[in-house]
Design an enzyme around this catalytic site. Structure first.
Site, mmCIF file in Angstrom:
data_model
loop_
_atom_site.group_PDB
_atom_site.id
_atom_site.type_symbol
_atom_site.label_atom_id
_atom_site.label_comp_id
_atom_site.label_asym_id
_atom_site.label_seq_id
_atom_site.Cartn_x
_atom_site.Cartn_y
_atom_site.Cartn_z
ATOM 1 N N CYS A 207 38.629 33.052 44.053
ATOM 2 C CA CYS A 207 39.674 32.668 43.958
ATOM 3 C C CYS A 207 40.572 32.488 41.950
ATOM 4 O O CYS A 207 39.355 31.046 42.607
ATOM 5 C CB CYS A 207 40.262 32.516 44.799
ATOM 6 S SG CYS A 207 42.082 31.982 45.147
ATOM 7 N N CYS A 210 42.291 28.373 43.549
ATOM 8 C CA CYS A 210 41.448 28.101 44.772
ATOM 9 C C CYS A 210 40.050 27.884 45.019
ATOM 10 O O CYS A 210 39.335 26.885 45.271
ATOM 11 C CB CYS A 210 41.694 28.115 45.868
ATOM 12 S SG CYS A 210 41.670 28.603 46.795
ATOM 13 N N CYS A 229 42.767 35.802 48.935
ATOM 14 C CA CYS A 229 42.297 34.777 49.277
ATOM 15 C C CYS A 229 42.593 33.840 50.931
ATOM 16 O O CYS A 229 43.486 34.262 51.490
ATOM 17 C CB CYS A 229 42.202 34.069 48.420
ATOM 18 S SG CYS A 229 42.322 32.058 48.347
ATOM 19 N N CYS A 232 44.626 30.230 50.158
ATOM 20 C CA CYS A 232 45.437 30.253 49.924
ATOM 21 C C CYS A 232 46.162 31.809 49.407
ATOM 22 O O CYS A 232 45.833 32.184 50.208
ATOM 23 C CB CYS A 232 45.694 29.706 48.211
ATOM 24 S SG CYS A 232 44.572 30.292 47.012
ATOM 25 N N ASP A 354 22.606 41.845 23.147
ATOM 26 C CA ASP A 354 22.360 41.147 23.677
ATOM 27 C C ASP A 354 22.623 42.841 25.183
ATOM 28 O O ASP A 354 24.061 43.076 24.943
ATOM 29 C CB ASP A 354 23.605 40.125 24.460
ATOM 30 C CG ASP A 354 22.482 39.449 26.163
ATOM 31 O OD1 ASP A 354 22.075 40.475 26.332
ATOM 32 O OD2 ASP A 354 23.355 38.988 26.109
#
Length: 453
Positions: A207, A210, A229, A232, A354
């Site tokens: 999340c 949070c 979540c 929260c 990369d």
């Protein structure tokens, strides 16, 4: 401004005479001469729809362009060839204006690179923005997804913009919540191929409010699914537009209507693109019949499950990041028969220097089950690709390293009874397409081509 337009148009003419592509070069030249050209041309538009996100931009824009094309009252400018940075977008405007800089259309639907959004949005009368998804992509260019998210938030602070956002993607949902824009979400409903468990590396596993790990009722692919979540109140939004994959296409559902869009394009990730385009079209008050006409007229763009009919069948796919690669592998896996797989990996600037993303792609899950008679590794990083397949559990005896693209193609079509799937990075895509097309022309002249033994 006029000098910039003339410089850009002259560059376009020279490229055509030389039979070269260079979709961005005219815009680059024009902007060198007239740095404010895009802003000046953009002022002539009345409305503009942008499509951004990591994967699916080109296909979504192409689908939407075909749908909008059936509206005879409006002509839409579009960067059909996927040149999605400032110079490419400027080049598409050059094609749409006369030598005095007057645009032939009042509306535009454009694909825009995520990192380019802050540089483009202020210059155009943007009414709608479609966000397809946010995944990790070309680390040496974009960095981690946090940087991409911040660029999108920075670009989307105009409250007059209407977002059409993928509600299944928690990262896209977070972006939408950080803007002042009105947002309409689209999402895929639970279907027979949803995953209850998901072992792949996920962007956005936590999340962003949070920091707690998100819980999922199910996954579609990547981080997309029904999430919440546990700490929260961040959770998947209620979508305005819902999609239900069907064997013959995609069913679109809203509170007011349901209709089936018949489509021949393959892969769940492409059904997401259809859902995004249909959602944007519905907000333009285009009905089911008009959307179906556009979907039916759509032809897969270069390297988007692009099928070349011949013997054997050849299917060309672009791969450029872990989630995109996984989606292509998953779609190839849905072909139950035996096949040949050719993976061409380059590491030029446009590809990203990369190539560590190969190790974040889930070859372990998909490659052993592809029923591939042979894997051919090509491109400048052919050896790296071969090592990756070996560590994914592929028998080394099935792996051939052939850096030359033409030779790799010829090996891939050796067995005429098996379809040949090609997966390539950006700079290998167009050369491989040319090789395939030239091979098919040769086959037409010599239909009884002998097998290479």
């Amino acid at each position: 401004m006029i000098l910039g337009i003339w410089a850009g148009k002259l560059t376009q003419l020279l490229l055509r005479l030389l039979k070269r592509r260079g979709t961005s070069l005219p815009g680059l030249v024009a902007l060198k001469v007239a740095p404010h050209l895009l802003r000046t041309l953009g002022k002539q538009l009345e409305s503009c729809i942008l499509v951004t996100g990591t994967n699916g931009k080109t296909t979504t824009v192409s689908l939407l362009r075909e749908i909008l094309r059936h509206d005879p009252e409006h002509i839409w400018i579009s960067n059909a060839e996927g040149a999605n940075m400032t110079q490419g977008i400027t080049a598409c405007f050059l094609q749409a204006c006369n030598v005095f800089g007057r645009l032939k259309a009042k509306h535009a639907v454009l694909e825009v690179d995520e990192a380019t959004m802050p540089q483009v949005v202020p210059y155009l009368p943007v009414t709608h923005v479609v966000i397809t998804n946010v995944f990790r992509d070309q680390l040496d260019r974009y960095g981690e997804v946090d940087g991409t998210i911040q660029k999108l938030i920075q670009a989307l602070q105009d409250a007059s913009v209407h977002l059409i956002a993928n509600g299944d993607d928690p990262l896209v949902h977070y972006v939408a919540m950080q803007t002042n824009c009105r947002t309409s979400y689209y999402a895929m409903e639970a279907h027979s191929r949803i995953l209850k468990q998901h072992q792949q590396i996920r962007d956005g596993a936590f999340c962003l409010y949070c920091g707690h790990e998100l819980e999922y009722e199910y996954f579609h692919y990547g981080q997309m699914g029904l999430y919440r979540c546990p700490h929260c109140d961040f959770a998947a939004p209620v979508p305005m537009f819902r999609g239900m994959p069907q064997q013959e296409g995609l069913e679109i559902r809203t509170d007011e209507q349901e209709f089936l869009l018949r489509t021949h394009i393959r892969g769940l990730y492409n059904k997401y693109n259809v859902l995004a385009a249909a959602s944007a079209a519905l907000l333009q008050e285009i009905g089911a019949e008009g959307i179906q006409k556009g979907i039916s007229a759509y032809q897969p763009m270069q390297g988007r499950m692009q099928i070349f009919t011949g013997t054997p069948l050849r299917i060309l796919n672009l791969i450029k990041n872990p989630t995109g690669c996984n989606s292509v592998l998953q779609t190839i896996d849905e072909d139950p028969g035996r096949k040949t797989v050719c993976v061409a990996i380059n590491d030029y600037d446009a590809d990203g220097r990369d190539v560590s993303w190969l190790w974040d792609s889930d070859f372990e899950t998909y490659a052993p089950g592809l029923q591939a008679k042979r894997f051919i590794c090509s491109g400048t990083r052919a050896g790296d690709m071969a090592v990756r397949l070996k560590y994914a559990g592929i028998d080394p005896a099935l792996i051939t390293v052939e850096p030359n693209l033409k030779s790799a193609h010829d090996l891939a079509i050796q067995d005429t009874n098996l379809p040949a799937y090609f997966m390539t990075t950006y700079t290998a895509l167009f050369p491989m397409q040319q090789i395939i097309e030239e091979g098919l022309k040769h086959d037409e002249k010599t239909p009884h081509r002998a097998l290479i033994s």
